[in-house]
Design a protein around this motif. Structure first.
Motif, PDB file in Angstrom:
ATOM      1  N   ASN A 122       0.862  -1.180   0.000  1.00  0.00           N
ATOM      2  CA  ASN A 122       0.000   0.000   0.000  1.00  0.00           C
ATOM      3  C   ASN A 122       0.902   1.235   0.000  1.00  0.00           C
ATOM      4  OD1 ASN A 122      -1.730   1.752   2.601  1.00  0.00           O
ATOM      5  ND2 ASN A 122      -2.279   1.809   0.444  1.00  0.00           N
ATOM      6  N   ALA A 139      -2.529   7.887  -0.961  1.00  0.00           N
ATOM      7  CA  ALA A 139      -1.984   6.809  -1.779  1.00  0.00           C
ATOM      8  C   ALA A 139      -1.246   7.360  -2.990  1.00  0.00           C
ATOM      9  CB  ALA A 139      -3.096   5.877  -2.240  1.00  0.00           C
ATOM     10  N   LEU A 141      -0.678   6.958  -6.843  1.00  0.00           N
ATOM     11  CA  LEU A 141      -1.625   6.448  -7.824  1.00  0.00           C
ATOM     12  C   LEU A 141      -0.994   6.084  -9.168  1.00  0.00           C
ATOM     13  CD1 LEU A 141      -4.624   8.874  -7.172  1.00  0.00           C
ATOM     14  CD2 LEU A 141      -4.282   6.562  -6.282  1.00  0.00           C
ATOM     15  N   GLN A 146       4.593   4.877  -7.423  1.00  0.00           N
ATOM     16  CA  GLN A 146       4.543   3.623  -6.668  1.00  0.00           C
ATOM     17  C   GLN A 146       5.910   2.941  -6.654  1.00  0.00           C
ATOM     18  OE1 GLN A 146       1.374   1.995  -8.966  1.00  0.00           O
ATOM     19  NE2 GLN A 146      -0.250   2.907  -7.719  1.00  0.00           N
ATOM     20  N   GLN A 196      -2.909  -3.089  -9.871  1.00  0.00           N
ATOM     21  CA  GLN A 196      -3.385  -2.052  -8.944  1.00  0.00           C
ATOM     22  C   GLN A 196      -4.850  -2.281  -8.633  1.00  0.00           C
ATOM     23  OE1 GLN A 196      -2.160   2.077  -9.448  1.00  0.00           O
ATOM     24  NE2 GLN A 196      -4.269   2.749  -9.186  1.00  0.00           N
ATOM     25  N   ARG A 197      -5.193  -2.199  -7.355  1.00  0.00           N
ATOM     26  CA  ARG A 197      -6.575  -2.403  -6.918  1.00  0.00           C
ATOM     27  C   ARG A 197      -6.964  -1.299  -5.936  1.00  0.00           C
ATOM     28  NH1 ARG A 197      -8.468  -7.830  -7.815  1.00  0.00           N
ATOM     29  NH2 ARG A 197      -6.877  -8.994  -8.967  1.00  0.00           N
ATOM     30  N   SER A 198      -8.166  -0.785  -6.108  1.00  0.00           N
ATOM     31  CA  SER A 198      -8.715   0.218  -5.189  1.00  0.00           C
ATOM     32  C   SER A 198      -9.788  -0.452  -4.342  1.00  0.00           C
ATOM     33  CB  SER A 198      -9.310   1.395  -5.968  1.00  0.00           C
ATOM     34  OG  SER A 198      -8.304   2.057  -6.709  1.00  0.00           O
ATOM     35  N   SER A 200     -12.501  -0.168  -1.066  1.00  0.00           N
ATOM     36  CA  SER A 200     -13.265   0.715  -0.176  1.00  0.00           C
ATOM     37  C   SER A 200     -14.253  -0.134   0.612  1.00  0.00           C
ATOM     38  CB  SER A 200     -14.022   1.785  -0.972  1.00  0.00           C
ATOM     39  OG  SER A 200     -13.134   2.638  -1.656  1.00  0.00           O
ATOM     40  N   SER A 216     -10.345   3.329   2.709  1.00  0.00           N
ATOM     41  CA  SER A 216     -10.026   3.334   1.282  1.00  0.00           C
ATOM     42  C   SER A 216      -8.544   3.016   1.121  1.00  0.00           C
ATOM     43  CB  SER A 216     -10.342   4.688   0.645  1.00  0.00           C
ATOM     44  OG  SER A 216     -11.730   4.967   0.709  1.00  0.00           O
ATOM     45  N   VAL A 218      -5.344   1.757  -1.808  1.00  0.00           N
ATOM     46  CA  VAL A 218      -4.848   1.419  -3.138  1.00  0.00           C
ATOM     47  C   VAL A 218      -3.694   0.450  -2.936  1.00  0.00           C
ATOM     48  CG1 VAL A 218      -3.728   2.248  -5.240  1.00  0.00           C
ATOM     49  CG2 VAL A 218      -5.544   3.607  -4.175  1.00  0.00           C
ATOM     50  N   THR A 219      -3.806  -0.737  -3.512  1.00  0.00           N
ATOM     51  CA  THR A 219      -2.752  -1.733  -3.383  1.00  0.00           C
ATOM     52  C   THR A 219      -2.182  -2.049  -4.765  1.00  0.00           C
ATOM     53  OG1 THR A 219      -4.147  -3.708  -3.663  1.00  0.00           O
ATOM     54  CG2 THR A 219      -4.015  -2.737  -1.454  1.00  0.00           C
ATOM     55  N   VAL A 220      -0.908  -2.384  -4.787  1.00  0.00           N
ATOM     56  CA  VAL A 220      -0.241  -2.804  -6.025  1.00  0.00           C
ATOM     57  C   VAL A 220       0.675  -3.972  -5.698  1.00  0.00           C
ATOM     58  CG1 VAL A 220      -0.312  -0.537  -7.131  1.00  0.00           C
ATOM     59  CG2 VAL A 220       1.648  -1.163  -5.706  1.00  0.00           C
TER      60      VAL A 220
END
Length: 268
Positions: A122, A139, A141, A146, A196-198, A200, A216, A218-220
């Protein structure tokens, strides 16, 4: 320490519910350790002790693996019943997951070793939008930012590794700056960012009222090659995690044998 791999049966409704809810999957992972209390989100009351870490690898639509690292050997029977192949797991020799002792591998880590790695993280930074306001965690983006998060030299030093660089002859993209004057490294490093995933969701009602509220993330996922610079620090990274949101599937880095740059298929 133990490393466990569990293949998720994505055709089952229970699996789809788990995959859509980081909170539910976290609860399922923690329930695999009978010695841990539900009120202990990190897996141990000792903040310096290894914690339970987990990660989902989405290799293909029907090829999803759950990896878990923890201080004890887990029992994933409930996950097999809900999201695995329970009929195929009736033999005690094949319970539906694979667990291996992790400590012998950790003990063999040596300065100068090179390894392929995978990490879901994250990547965040802290910004202040207006003068006088407190900083806010935000995050990253874009892939450039990243990757910059993981390439931070202080972060790498604390974590006990250095991202390997490609030989000059294999670099196809030059480094430079973006249109907003942020540095980028081209393809200087053996590092890729993907998936990449958002996310919530609202924290569970089981949480104390002070900790409830919307979340919330954001993961990669990072894939790359690293060199060990501090074996003890890297052992801590592998057993304590890297970065934020560890309860939601971030922070678990795993290593695999790495072929040297320029190696032929036969040498690999």
């Amino acid at each position: 320490m133990y490393l466990t791999r569990f293949r998720v049966n994505t055709a089952r409704p229970g699996a789809r519910r788990l995959l859509s809810s980081p909170q539910s999957l976290h609860a399922g992972v923690m329930s695999a350790f009978p010695g841990l209390l539900p009120t202990d989100p990190g897996g141990s009351g000792d903040t310096d002790a290894p914690r339970v870490l987990w990660r989902l690898d989405h290799n293909a639509r029907a090829e999803v693996f759950l990896y878990v690292v923890g201080p004890d050997r887990p029992d994933l029977t409930h996950l097999v019943e809900q999201a695995g192949w329970p009929a195929a797991a009736r033999d005690p020799e094949t319970p539906g997951w694979q667990t291996r002792p992790y400590t012998p591998f950790l003990d063999r880590l040596t300065e100068g070793d090179t390894w392929a790695f995978r990490l879901t993280a994250n990547p965040v930074h802290h910004i202040r939008r207006k003068e006088g306001e407190p900083t806010k965690r935000t995050a990253h983006l874009t892939p450039v930012h990243q990757m910059g998060w993981l390439l931070d030299t202080e972060r790498q030093a604390r974590a006990g590794f250095r991202i390997a660089e490609k030989p000059h002859a294999e670099r196809l993209l030059p480094g430079g700056t973006t249109h907003k004057k942020h540095e980028h490294h081209g393809d200087r490093y053996e590092l890729a960012v993907r998936d990449q995933r958002s996310l919530s969701f609202t924290k569970s009602r089981d949480q104390p009222e002070s900790k409830r509220g919307p979340v919330s993330l954001v993961t990669v996922t990072f894939d790359g090659r690293l060199e060990v610079t501090d074996p003890q620090a890297l052992r801590r990274t592998l057993t304590h995690g890297l970065g934020k949101a560890k309860a939601y599937g971030c922070g678990l880095m795993t290593l695999a044998p790495s072929a040297p740059p320029g190696a032929t298929k036969a040498e690999r």
